[in-house]
Enzyme design. Structure first.
Site, short mmCIF file in Angstrom:
data_model
loop_
_atom_site.label_atom_id
_atom_site.label_comp_id
_atom_site.label_asym_id
_atom_site.label_seq_id
_atom_site.Cartn_x
_atom_site.Cartn_y
_atom_site.Cartn_z
N GLY A 100 0.84 -1.19 0.00
CA GLY A 100 0.00 0.00 0.00
C GLY A 100 0.87 1.24 0.00
O GLY A 100 1.94 1.26 0.62
N GLY A 147 0.25 -4.91 0.95
CA GLY A 147 -1.06 -4.77 0.33
C GLY A 147 -1.21 -5.55 -0.96
O GLY A 147 -2.33 -5.90 -1.35
N ASP A 168 -0.80 -6.89 7.90
CA ASP A 168 -2.25 -6.72 7.97
C ASP A 168 -2.89 -7.26 6.69
O ASP A 168 -2.50 -8.32 6.25
CB ASP A 168 -2.60 -5.24 8.22
#
Length: 353
Positions: free
Chosen positions: A75, A124, A155
């Site tokens: 990301g 990401g 994440d």
């Protein structure tokens, strides 16, 4: 099925190129100079496309790839970081909100998604590919979740897919940020197939000609181009006995101590590299990462994403358990809103890994 709650305005962007080829839609991430790092515009456009394609009977298959030498390096959090330092934390919250909704839609998608991972896949980039049904690695693939070195934690649902890798390999990958080649991705299950990069154009043509959304048909087509690729002899994956012995420990301190003990008896390069990575990483990030992966083993993808959305001492031994606990608790802020996932037909789907 409830529509996803999106935060922000969707604008048309050439950062994601769209080609309609028969019954297939080919999405190309198009920020090669930034290694296709995901911007807010890219995430919003993909949300729009995935939502529309799922209800469009003329689209049977989605193919995702990246332009240049990366599929997606993560990301683009630089803009998020800048706005946070200026006091605008809601911009970052909205970025991750939309990104996690996209991850959830991909994980529960009713149509096959084939991700061509011909290059760098990090952070990401894993979130928009590993949750999909088919992940094609090549000899150019490089996978990593490098967040602990950046003061973050893996994440985008990583606590879900890392926790489902063989043994304690997920803890190894998540804590150390180790880089995996295409063969290692295939061996551990992050990739479903290995196809030489020289055959990718032929693979795409065959997938388009099939005009099918049947996952077994898609799998058979990819199988025709796939090769068995042996893992390098010195790869950490070939030493799962050591991985399990060290990374099964209860705490990060015990994991580090176990690795240092192994280093006394041998000089495997990956062991020394792992020790160095753990010592350089953010201590709080290491502790959050370990607990996140451990909790992920008993949670579904939606639970993992909601928990990950809730997010500096200098040494591991200075971090108390209650300091880590706060990252796993509800946020005590009147303005804060927990991640709300859309209703999905496949909401109880366990795993595509």
């Amino acid at each position: 099925m409830a529509a996803p709650q999106i935060k922000g305005n969707i604008v048309d962007s050439d950062q994601v190129l769209v080609e309609e080829k028969g019954c297939a839609s080919v999405l190309t991430l198009n920020r090669p100079r930034q290694l296709n790092a995901l911007s807010s515009e890219m995430i919003l456009k993909m949300l729009k496309l995935f939502t529309a394609y799922e209800e469009d009977p003329t689209v049977k298959l989605l193919i995702m790839k990246g332009k240049g030498r990366a599929f997606c390096a993560g990301g683009d959090v630089s803009a998020v970081a800048r706005s946070a330092t200026e006091g605008h934390w809601t911009n970052g919250a909205n970025f991750f909100w939309n990104e996690y909704i996209l991850n959830y839609i991909i994980a529960t998608y009713r149509k096959p998604q084939v991700s061509i991972l011909n290059g760098i896949v990090m952070g990401g980039g894993a979130g928009v590919s590993i949750h999909g049904r088919f992940r094609v690695a090549t000899e150019k693939s490089v996978f990593a979740m490098p967040e602990t070195a950046l003061g973050l934690f893996p994440d985008v649902g990583a606590s879900y897919f890392l926790s489902r890798l063989p043994g304690y390999f997920g803890e190894f990958v998540g804590l150390t940020g180790a880089r995996l080649e295409g063969a290692e991705m295939l061996a551990c299950g992050l990739a479903t197939h290995f196809v030489p990069s020289t055959r990718l154009d032929l693979l795409e043509e065959s997938l388009v000609r099939a005009e099918s959304s049947d996952p077994f048909t898609i799998c058979r087509i990819i199988d025709q181009f796939s090769e068995r690729m042996p893992v390098r002899e010195k790869s950490a994956y070939n030493r799962m006995d050591i991985i399990d012995r060290c990374f099964s420990k209860r705490t990060t301190e015990e994991i580090l101590a176990a690795l240092e003990q192994e280093a006394v008896h041998g000089s495997d390069e990956w062991i020394l590299a792992s020790i160095a990575s753990l010592k350089k990483a953010s201590p709080i990030s290491l502790k959050i990462t370990l607990r996140s992966i451990r909790e992920g083993r008993t949670q579904q993808i939606g639970q993992c994403l909601i928990r990950e959305y809730r997010w500096e001492p200098p040494r591991l031994d200075l971090i108390e358990d209650d300091m880590v606990d706060k990252y796993f608790s509800k946020v005590d802020d009147a303005v804060w809103e927990d991640l709300k996932l859309p209703g999905r037909h496949n909401s109880n789907f366990l795993s595509k890994l």
